[in-house]
Motif scaffolding. Sequence first.
Motif, mmCIF file in Angstrom:
data_model
loop_
_atom_site.group_PDB
_atom_site.id
_atom_site.type_symbol
_atom_site.label_atom_id
_atom_site.label_comp_id
_atom_site.label_asym_id
_atom_site.label_seq_id
_atom_site.Cartn_x
_atom_site.Cartn_y
_atom_site.Cartn_z
ATOM 1 N N ASN A 172 -0.292 -1.867 -2.360
ATOM 2 C CA ASN A 172 0.903 -1.824 -3.215
ATOM 3 C C ASN A 172 1.777 -0.588 -2.953
ATOM 4 O O ASN A 172 2.602 -0.212 -3.781
ATOM 5 C CB ASN A 172 0.540 -1.947 -4.710
ATOM 6 N N VAL A 173 1.570 0.007 -1.790
ATOM 7 C CA VAL A 173 2.474 1.084 -1.349
ATOM 8 C C VAL A 173 3.221 0.604 -0.112
ATOM 9 O O VAL A 173 2.617 0.103 0.827
ATOM 10 C CB VAL A 173 1.686 2.371 -1.003
ATOM 11 N N ILE A 174 4.539 0.724 -0.170
ATOM 12 C CA ILE A 174 5.329 0.454 1.030
ATOM 13 C C ILE A 174 6.126 1.717 1.347
ATOM 14 O O ILE A 174 6.253 2.593 0.481
ATOM 15 C CB ILE A 174 6.289 -0.751 0.852
ATOM 16 N N GLY A 175 6.626 1.822 2.547
ATOM 17 C CA GLY A 175 7.335 3.061 2.830
ATOM 18 C C GLY A 175 8.037 3.072 4.165
ATOM 19 O O GLY A 175 7.925 2.143 4.969
ATOM 20 N N THR A 176 8.751 4.160 4.346
ATOM 21 C CA THR A 176 9.503 4.401 5.575
ATOM 22 C C THR A 176 9.296 5.873 5.944
ATOM 23 O O THR A 176 9.054 6.694 5.055
ATOM 24 C CB THR A 176 11.002 4.114 5.350
#
Length: 304
Positions: free
Chosen positions: A272-276
Amino acid sequence: MVNILITDEIHKDAVEILKRVGEVEIATNLNKMELKRKIKDIDVIVIRSGTKLTRDILEHAKKLKIIARAGVGVDNIDIQYATEKGIIVVNSPDASSISVAELTMGLMLSAARNIPQATASLKRGEWDRKSFKGVELYGKTLGVIGLGRIGQQVVKRAKAFGMNIVGYDPYISEEVARSLGVKLLSDINELCKVSDFITLHVPLTPKTRHIIGREQISLMKKNVIIINCARGGLIDEKALYEALRNRKIRAAALDVFEEEPPKNNPLLTLDNVIGTPHQGASTEEAQKSAGIIVAEQVVKILRG
Ligand code: NAD
């Protein structure tokens, strides 16, 4: 002859402007030793967020007159020490506001609808129409921490999605908040209690470090979504990790991390972690404009 050193990649048009006033050297990915050696003999250094100009680096600068930061955040520069040494620091605070605000909306939508996870599943050859059920932005309350340049651009965009906005920023007036259509709260804890989505847009300072800590997280609604496109140190990552793991927080969308690049950061193991990778200002438009704005300031200062 003025010696100009560029240590992070900047737009080619900005390099051309700098070449009109001095001898330009581009040397990216320098280690500390190399930077200490090179900084000795230069008059101007041009950086983005990658180069850290700490006191122990700046101590080696013998004739440095200008630090030009193509971008906003100056937390990678020891401003106090630079000022003591009479070094002028220039930056381009306006250049990337739209880009960061657009990435914030992109991450908000991606977290709400699990877009990166669904894309990865699709590319694995799956056709899973059950696992990625999301939530709408429409009608939800967005808590905006920091209502400066970027925060205000986020507000405008979030309103177009039909969100109700509450804000926390002790330094802006009721009038500005009203004109933005934001309900200004005097306490960050209040914002945490009422928000379905929370986004951070404050600078990292000793005062704002861990502005979202264990206490703030404990006050949040269950299933809140957090977006951070400002600085990693604003959130206590350990507390965030626990809350994401036990699903008190539905999802986090992060462009920035306490340590960059992240090394074995447990947040990146969570589904449940998304990122750039710190991409907020990484658009053609923002990079060009940030580079040109600081290059022009350097020229102006050098020409007196
Ligand atoms: P800004 O100075 O225009 O706005 C910051 C706002 O934060 C101000 O309105 C200020 O009053 C408020 N603020 C300061 N201390 C506060 C506190 N303790 N509590 C609440 N509000 C507080 O800055 P900006 O241009 O909007 O940029 C915000 C931050 O975004 C920058 O400092 C930078 O760290 C970050 N940033 C990230 C990227 C990226 O690539 N992800 C790019 C640009 C900027």
